[in-house]
Design a protein around this motif. Structure first.
Motif, PDB file in Angstrom:
ATOM      1  N   LYS A 138      31.015  33.864  44.520  1.00  0.00           N
ATOM      2  CA  LYS A 138      31.557  32.587  45.002  1.00  0.00           C
ATOM      3  C   LYS A 138      31.686  31.573  43.866  1.00  0.00           C
ATOM      4  O   LYS A 138      32.725  30.918  43.711  1.00  0.00           O
ATOM      5  CB  LYS A 138      30.659  32.032  46.105  1.00  0.00           C
ATOM      6  N   ARG A 139      30.639  31.452  43.048  1.00  0.00           N
ATOM      7  CA  ARG A 139      30.676  30.489  41.934  1.00  0.00           C
ATOM      8  C   ARG A 139      31.773  30.859  40.934  1.00  0.00           C
ATOM      9  O   ARG A 139      32.498  29.991  40.439  1.00  0.00           O
ATOM     10  CB  ARG A 139      29.308  30.425  41.241  1.00  0.00           C
ATOM     11  N   PHE A 140      31.900  32.152  40.633  1.00  0.00           N
ATOM     12  CA  PHE A 140      32.907  32.583  39.667  1.00  0.00           C
ATOM     13  C   PHE A 140      34.311  32.282  40.186  1.00  0.00           C
ATOM     14  O   PHE A 140      35.157  31.756  39.442  1.00  0.00           O
ATOM     15  CB  PHE A 140      32.760  34.078  39.376  1.00  0.00           C
ATOM     16  N   CYS A 141      34.562  32.596  41.450  1.00  0.00           N
ATOM     17  CA  CYS A 141      35.890  32.358  42.009  1.00  0.00           C
ATOM     18  C   CYS A 141      36.211  30.862  42.071  1.00  0.00           C
ATOM     19  O   CYS A 141      37.325  30.443  41.715  1.00  0.00           O
ATOM     20  CB  CYS A 141      36.001  32.983  43.396  1.00  0.00           C
ATOM     21  N   GLU A 142      35.244  30.057  42.484  1.00  0.00           N
ATOM     22  CA  GLU A 142      35.474  28.615  42.556  1.00  0.00           C
ATOM     23  C   GLU A 142      35.731  28.023  41.181  1.00  0.00           C
ATOM     24  O   GLU A 142      36.623  27.180  41.003  1.00  0.00           O
ATOM     25  CB  GLU A 142      34.283  27.939  43.221  1.00  0.00           C
ATOM     26  N   ARG A 143      34.955  28.443  40.221  1.00  0.00           N
ATOM     27  CA  ARG A 143      35.083  27.888  38.870  1.00  0.00           C
ATOM     28  C   ARG A 143      36.425  28.259  38.232  1.00  0.00           C
ATOM     29  O   ARG A 143      36.969  27.495  37.426  1.00  0.00           O
ATOM     30  CB  ARG A 143      33.928  28.399  38.006  1.00  0.00           C
ATOM     31  N   ASN A 144      36.972  29.431  38.614  1.00  0.00           N
ATOM     32  CA  ASN A 144      38.184  29.922  37.963  1.00  0.00           C
ATOM     33  C   ASN A 144      39.432  29.858  38.850  1.00  0.00           C
ATOM     34  O   ASN A 144      40.476  30.382  38.481  1.00  0.00           O
ATOM     35  CB  ASN A 144      37.958  31.363  37.487  1.00  0.00           C
ATOM     36  N   GLY A 145      39.308  29.202  40.013  1.00  0.00           N
ATOM     37  CA  GLY A 145      40.454  29.025  40.885  1.00  0.00           C
ATOM     38  C   GLY A 145      40.984  30.317  41.482  1.00  0.00           C
ATOM     39  O   GLY A 145      42.198  30.458  41.699  1.00  0.00           O
ATOM     40  N   LEU A 146      40.084  31.254  41.768  1.00  0.00           N
ATOM     41  CA  LEU A 146      40.479  32.569  42.282  1.00  0.00           C
ATOM     42  C   LEU A 146      40.250  32.674  43.788  1.00  0.00           C
ATOM     43  O   LEU A 146      39.317  32.076  44.329  1.00  0.00           O
ATOM     44  CB  LEU A 146      39.676  33.678  41.595  1.00  0.00           C
ATOM     45  N   GLU A 147      41.069  33.476  44.429  1.00  0.00           N
ATOM     46  CA  GLU A 147      40.815  33.819  45.828  1.00  0.00           C
ATOM     47  C   GLU A 147      39.782  34.940  45.929  1.00  0.00           C
ATOM     48  O   GLU A 147      38.958  34.957  46.858  1.00  0.00           O
ATOM     49  CB  GLU A 147      42.117  34.242  46.516  1.00  0.00           C
ATOM     50  N   ALA A 148      39.849  35.892  44.985  1.00  0.00           N
ATOM     51  CA  ALA A 148      38.928  37.029  45.049  1.00  0.00           C
ATOM     52  C   ALA A 148      38.971  37.807  43.743  1.00  0.00           C
ATOM     53  O   ALA A 148      39.912  37.658  42.943  1.00  0.00           O
ATOM     54  CB  ALA A 148      39.303  37.964  46.204  1.00  0.00           C
ATOM     55  N   ILE A 149      37.948  38.623  43.549  1.00  0.00           N
ATOM     56  CA  ILE A 149      38.014  39.647  42.513  1.00  0.00           C
ATOM     57  C   ILE A 149      38.255  40.984  43.215  1.00  0.00           C
ATOM     58  O   ILE A 149      37.798  41.205  44.351  1.00  0.00           O
ATOM     59  CB  ILE A 149      36.737  39.716  41.640  1.00  0.00           C
ATOM     60  N   ILE A 150      39.014  41.849  42.567  1.00  0.00           N
ATOM     61  CA  ILE A 150      39.269  43.200  43.069  1.00  0.00           C
ATOM     62  C   ILE A 150      38.718  44.167  42.037  1.00  0.00           C
ATOM     63  O   ILE A 150      39.064  44.068  40.853  1.00  0.00           O
ATOM     64  CB  ILE A 150      40.765  43.443  43.317  1.00  0.00           C
ATOM     65  N   ARG A 151      37.830  45.045  42.473  1.00  0.00           N
ATOM     66  CA  ARG A 151      37.195  45.981  41.542  1.00  0.00           C
ATOM     67  C   ARG A 151      37.157  47.373  42.164  1.00  0.00           C
ATOM     68  O   ARG A 151      37.556  47.554  43.324  1.00  0.00           O
ATOM     69  CB  ARG A 151      35.800  45.476  41.140  1.00  0.00           C
TER      70      ARG A 151
END
Length: 363
Positions: free
Chosen positions: A278-291
């Motif tokens: 959540k912190r990573f997505c908020e900080r970088n303006g992302l909806e999600a990471i896909i892995r």
């Protein structure tokens, strides 16, 4: 245990004698003077990749045939030249309503399942983009066929067909889980060395529509890492990911259900919780990471309150797991469309057929 100890000792020896600045395996390779056997009955590859060549190559592979060694060298060298010019984090956007990108997880040498992906999701084209998120090779016994097919499409469509590096696009994994042995058995040691060089040049992540970060493993040990840190990462500084650092974490980490971070069940990397995502997505303006990086029985799983999606594209993994495969389509509106699929029949060749030192019988 004895076989594993042999592999560990051999790996330690290879590391000890490894020269980081060793000359390229392409040095002295004169493709212009390399002759294709007159009896070769496949489509000829000239200076540029063609769909005709790819179609013929795929048919040859389906029938248990190989392509000429000269063509193997041509394909690897052409793709190595393309990916070396790409940034560590490729950035692509879908701008037309009729255009989509299909994101696939691990394929692990399952060539016939790869062909099924193209059948289900449509053939690659400038408007039907693909992103394969690492782990093309090892374990499955058609890894050279998978790698050459993906590379041929990368050469044909360099700006709409994307490849991320996975933790199995590394020498350690290839020595243990079959790709090195397969290259030797089907082609030559030099083919493996060229593949190894090309793997180390692959991008480590792809940013789709500025909203989805696609990378093989997952997130980081440090909350302060940003997309800019990935952009600035010099992936050419070290060819192999090692035991620590940003590259290793991008290739090896996994999500966990508990908050915070925890030790990895793999013995390398770490696990990250929903709060980290959540912190990573908020900080970088992302909806999600896909892995990718992990089997999911339904082929994919939406985790961490929708902000971490795992996609795995090798159904019935190692002919034993019973899982489905999956892929994700994303269009201009950032809507994710998930497709699940079952394994298709393949010739009677066991997984890990080319693994070193009898490891196929152990794993």
């Amino acid at each position: 245990m004895t076989e594993c100890e042999k592999i560990v000792k051999r790996d330690a020896f290879l590391k000890a004698i490894e020269v980081e600045d060793a000359p390229s395996a392409a040095e002295g390779l004169d493709l212009d003077s390399m002759v294709v056997d007159p009896s070769y009955d496949g489509v000829k590859l000239e200076k540029e990749m063609t769909q005709e060549f790819i179609d013929d190559m795929i048919e040859r592979f389906k029938n248990g045939k190989k392509i000429a060694r000269k063509y193997v060298f041509q394909i690897i060298l052409a793709v190595m030249d393309i990916v070396k010019k790409e940034p560590t984090m490729v950035e692509t956007s879908i701008t037309e309503p009729s255009h989509t990108i299909t994101i696939c997880g691990d394929t692990h040498g399952q060539f016939f399942d790869l062909l099924n992906i193209f059948k289900l999701a449509g053939p690659p084209s400038p408007t039907n983009s693909y992103l394969f998120n690492g782990d093309f090779v090892d374990r499955g016994s058609w890894s050279t066929e998978v790698a050459l097919t993906l590379y041929a499409y990368k050469w044909l469509y360099p700006t709409s067909f994307f490849l991320n590096r996975g933790n199995h696009e590394t020498d350690d994994m290839n020595r243990m889980y079959g790709f090195e042995g397969e290259c030797r058995a089907k082609y030559t040691e030099r083919v493996f060395k060229l593949f190894s060089e090309s793997f180390s040049a692959l991008p480590l992540a792809t940013l789709v529509n500025s909203k989805f970060l696609v990378l093989h493993g997952g997130l980081f040990s440090d909350d302060n890492i940003t997309l800019d840190d990935i952009r600035k990462l010099n992936r050419f500084k070290q060819r192999q990911p090692g035991q620590s650092g940003l590259m290793m974490e991008m290739l090896w980490t996994d999500p966990q259900t508990a908050p915070g971070r925890g030790p990895s069940k793999r013995g390398v990397g770490l696990q990250f919780g929903p709060d980290v995502t959540k912190r990573f997505c908020e900080r970088n303006g992302l909806e999600a990471i896909i892995r990718s990086h992990e089997v999911r029985m339904e082929g994919y799983e939406v985790e961490h309150d929708g902000k971490c999606i795992t996609v795995f594209s090798a159904p019935h993994y190692c002919d034993s797991t019973g899982n489905k495969g999956a892929f994700i389509k994303i269009g201009k509106e950032n809507k994710m469309e998930f497709t699940k699929f079952n394994a298709v029949p393949h010739p009677d060749v066991k997984p890990m057929a080319y693994a070193s030192n009898g490891l196929a019988g152990l794993i």
